[in-house]
Design an enzyme around this catalytic site. Structure first.
Site, mmCIF file in Angstrom:
data_model
loop_
_atom_site.group_PDB
_atom_site.id
_atom_site.type_symbol
_atom_site.label_atom_id
_atom_site.label_comp_id
_atom_site.label_asym_id
_atom_site.label_seq_id
_atom_site.Cartn_x
_atom_site.Cartn_y
_atom_site.Cartn_z
ATOM 1 N N GLY A 43 -46.138 47.522 -15.453
ATOM 2 C CA GLY A 43 -45.817 46.192 -15.638
ATOM 3 C C GLY A 43 -47.043 45.317 -16.480
ATOM 4 N N GLU A 98 -53.698 43.653 -13.369
ATOM 5 C CA GLU A 98 -52.347 43.613 -12.751
ATOM 6 C C GLU A 98 -51.556 42.619 -13.358
ATOM 7 O OE1 GLU A 98 -50.415 45.368 -11.374
ATOM 8 O OE2 GLU A 98 -50.213 45.452 -9.253
ATOM 9 N N ASP A 99 -50.388 42.886 -13.369
ATOM 10 C CA ASP A 99 -49.247 41.892 -14.061
ATOM 11 C C ASP A 99 -49.376 40.677 -13.032
ATOM 12 O OD1 ASP A 99 -47.976 43.627 -12.073
ATOM 13 O OD2 ASP A 99 -46.322 43.880 -13.166
ATOM 14 N N ASP A 102 -48.001 39.318 -5.389
ATOM 15 C CA ASP A 102 -46.764 39.072 -4.903
ATOM 16 C C ASP A 102 -47.226 38.921 -3.560
ATOM 17 O OD1 ASP A 102 -44.308 38.062 -4.434
ATOM 18 O OD2 ASP A 102 -43.315 39.976 -4.476
ATOM 19 N N LYS A 130 -48.196 34.723 -7.686
ATOM 20 C CA LYS A 130 -47.188 34.176 -6.501
ATOM 21 C C LYS A 130 -47.692 33.867 -5.138
ATOM 22 C CE LYS A 130 -42.873 36.120 -7.940
ATOM 23 N NZ LYS A 130 -41.733 36.783 -7.579
ATOM 24 N N PHE A 151 -38.270 35.025 -9.342
ATOM 25 C CA PHE A 151 -38.673 36.267 -9.921
ATOM 26 C C PHE A 151 -38.457 36.173 -11.434
ATOM 27 C CE2 PHE A 151 -37.621 40.555 -11.003
ATOM 28 C CZ PHE A 151 -38.448 41.320 -9.762
ATOM 29 N N VAL A 152 -39.641 36.682 -12.015
ATOM 30 C CA VAL A 152 -39.736 36.595 -13.393
ATOM 31 C C VAL A 152 -39.894 38.106 -14.170
ATOM 32 C CG1 VAL A 152 -40.848 34.258 -13.412
ATOM 33 C CG2 VAL A 152 -42.291 36.674 -13.288
ATOM 34 N N ASP A 158 -40.712 43.842 -15.189
ATOM 35 C CA ASP A 158 -39.243 44.329 -15.156
ATOM 36 C C ASP A 158 -38.284 43.797 -14.056
ATOM 37 O OD1 ASP A 158 -40.734 45.921 -13.284
ATOM 38 O OD2 ASP A 158 -38.979 47.054 -13.299
ATOM 39 N N ARG A 164 -38.821 44.571 -19.925
ATOM 40 C CA ARG A 164 -40.332 44.721 -20.269
ATOM 41 C C ARG A 164 -40.678 44.083 -21.403
ATOM 42 N NH1 ARG A 164 -42.574 47.194 -15.601
ATOM 43 N NH2 ARG A 164 -41.482 48.875 -14.599
#
Ligand code: IMP
Ligand code: MG
Length: 179
Positions: A43, A98-99, A102, A130, A151-152, A158, A164
């Site tokens: 990600g 990191e992307d 969560d 988040k 949810f993005v 992804d 992606r």
């Protein structure tokens, strides 16, 4: 816009501006330290490659793959290493790229695991946070954007390995994952 995207949350231009300022901050904080930036696959690849291109200090890169999700839109709380680093991080200044944070399970597992290898320091740089969804106490040291509980996908993120390559970060239509 892609047919499965409800709306664009963060445009490619907004991302570029924020990434540049994170890079400037990292350049200042890590001057003379030759940090090792770790890209958390898959990600983070777009964020990572844009970020390191905006940085000017000497640095090194490595890659690690972690899985906490299976194919769903909810965290299982179960974290697994799929690909380890190529080299030792002993005495190194490590920055995890990191992307998104969560639940926090992935990064808390990762941070603990990396610390056990005796680096000089470990910091977290996350594009998205988040924070409402956090289940374990972990925070990013460097952060792109706080986002709500949606949810993005896109810009590396992804759903079931798709989307992606979308250049903006968008909210995925619920109909795609609530079937
Ligand atoms: P955590 O362990 O729950 O913090 O999960 C972090 C990982 O979940 C991220 O690296 C993503 O792969 C995935 N993830 C969490 N939220 C989203 C999202 O909104 N879109 C895409 N992937 C997500
Ligand atoms: Mg991920």
């Amino acid at each position: 816009m892609h047919k499965d995207i409800e709306k664009i949350m963060i445009s490619r231009n907004e991302i570029a501006v924020r990434v540049k300022s994170l890079a400037n901050q990292l350049d200042k904080d890590y001057e003379g330290k030759r940090p090792l930036l770790i890209c958390i696959l898959k990600g983070s690849i777009l964020f990572f490659s844009d970020l390191i291109r905006e940085m000017e200090i000497p640095l090194e890169i490595d890659f690690m793959a972690i899985s906490s999700y299976g194919n769903g839109a909810k965290s299982s709380g179960e974290v697994r290493m799929i690909k380890d680093l190529d080299r030792s991080i002993e005495n190194r200044h490590v920055i995890i790229i990191e992307d998104i944070i969560d639940s926090g399970y992935t990064l808390s597992y990762l941070k603990r695991m990396l610390y056990s290898r005796h680096p000089e320091s470990v910091k977290i740089c996350a594009l998205l946070d988040k924070f409402e969804r956090r289940e374990v106490a972990i925070e990013a040291d460097y952060k792109g954007f706080d986002i709500g509980n949606e949810f993005v996908v896109g810009y590396g993120l992804d759903y079931s390995q798709e989307y992606r390559n979308l250049p903006d970060i968008g909210i995925l239509k619920r109909s795609v994952y609530e079937k």
